[in-house]
Design a protein around this motif. Sequence first.
Motif, PDB file in Angstrom:
ATOM      1  N   GLU A 153       0.056  -8.961   5.805  1.00  0.00           N
ATOM      2  CA  GLU A 153      -0.506 -10.129   5.138  1.00  0.00           C
ATOM      3  C   GLU A 153       0.542 -11.223   4.969  1.00  0.00           C
ATOM      4  O   GLU A 153       0.258 -12.405   5.165  1.00  0.00           O
ATOM      5  N   ALA A 154       1.778 -10.834   4.611  1.00  0.00           N
ATOM      6  CA  ALA A 154       2.847 -11.819   4.478  1.00  0.00           C
ATOM      7  C   ALA A 154       3.152 -12.484   5.820  1.00  0.00           C
ATOM      8  O   ALA A 154       3.380 -13.697   5.892  1.00  0.00           O
ATOM      9  N   ARG A 194       0.287   0.913   1.973  1.00  0.00           N
ATOM     10  CA  ARG A 194       0.275  -0.308   1.158  1.00  0.00           C
ATOM     11  C   ARG A 194       1.383  -1.267   1.584  1.00  0.00           C
ATOM     12  O   ARG A 194       1.166  -2.477   1.678  1.00  0.00           O
ATOM     13  N   GLN A 195       2.571  -0.725   1.843  1.00  0.00           N
ATOM     14  CA  GLN A 195       3.679  -1.569   2.284  1.00  0.00           C
ATOM     15  C   GLN A 195       3.366  -2.214   3.636  1.00  0.00           C
ATOM     16  O   GLN A 195       3.651  -3.396   3.850  1.00  0.00           O
ATOM     17  N   TYR A 207       1.765   2.209  10.473  1.00  0.00           N
ATOM     18  CA  TYR A 207       2.552   1.586   9.415  1.00  0.00           C
ATOM     19  C   TYR A 207       3.979   2.130   9.341  1.00  0.00           C
ATOM     20  O   TYR A 207       4.836   1.526   8.715  1.00  0.00           O
ATOM     21  N   ILE A 222       0.379  -2.901   4.919  1.00  0.00           N
ATOM     22  CA  ILE A 222      -0.642  -3.933   4.752  1.00  0.00           C
ATOM     23  C   ILE A 222      -0.042  -5.186   4.127  1.00  0.00           C
ATOM     24  O   ILE A 222      -0.339  -6.315   4.538  1.00  0.00           O
ATOM     25  N   ALA A 223       0.815  -5.010   3.115  1.00  0.00           N
ATOM     26  CA  ALA A 223       1.455  -6.158   2.465  1.00  0.00           C
ATOM     27  C   ALA A 223       2.324  -6.935   3.455  1.00  0.00           C
ATOM     28  O   ALA A 223       2.330  -8.173   3.465  1.00  0.00           O
ATOM     29  N   GLU A 224       3.070  -6.240   4.292  1.00  0.00           N
ATOM     30  CA  GLU A 224       3.924  -6.909   5.276  1.00  0.00           C
ATOM     31  C   GLU A 224       3.089  -7.666   6.303  1.00  0.00           C
ATOM     32  O   GLU A 224       3.449  -8.775   6.714  1.00  0.00           O
TER      33      GLU A 224
END
Length: 270
Positions: A262-263, A255-256, A193, A258-260
């Motif tokens: 998913e986006a 978290r950042q 990440y 994973i969010a990126e």
Amino acid sequence: MTGVPASAAGGSSAAKGAAAGATAAGAVPAAGAVSGASGASAVSGASGAVVSGVSGGDSGARSARGGKLTAAAVNQASVWNIANLLTMLRLLLVPGFVALMLADGGYDPAWRSLAWAAFAIAMITDLFDGHLARTYNLVTDFGKIADPIADKAIMGAALICLSALGDLPWWVTAVILGRELGITLLRFLVIRYGVIPASRGGKLKTLTQGVAVGMYVLALTGPLATLRFWVMAAAVVLTVATGLDYVRQAIVLRRQGIAEREAALEETEA
């Protein structure tokens, strides 16, 4: 009067007359020759541009290949740079430090002073090798692996020797080494990440640890012995505090990441 200049009018009339005469005489090929000459000139110019472009591209490609080969040669040769040599020296100092620390039962002030000198040299080289590598572009894969190993090896050896001799409680050694190994493992777990950068608190922790351990390596008595206790206490507090901060950064980074991801998947599906 149309206002056209006489020279232009004359030239135009002459051109029309010449064209008419050529047509009447059946000299149409002459016009074709003229246009062919113009076309030849254009083709010649275009060919020159193409050749020039190909030549420039070829030379650019050769330059790029040459640059890559040169960079590869520099990277291969840079393994034996000054930064890596200092790291190797620090690794070699570890067994020497242990031998000096435990010589004559481990309580001889003279041997402990020599052990402190070896430890101090290792700490100083730790400050310089990273600075040299970053300043003069001497970063190598070997340095990335060997530098943290050398740091933890000399610190771990000093802490274990001090605890084995009864100069330092084992729980202090466990806290410091546990934190160092745990944070190293954490960095590898979240490397997908991103990279957790070194903080000012982490650098202060390293400096405080080095000073505290160095004071314990020396056979100090009186007020200096009391002072080293408080320096070690500060080192333990900084060790725990910076360790918790690294854990927080790792959680945020994960978290950042994973969010990126998913986006990015949602954009791909859309």
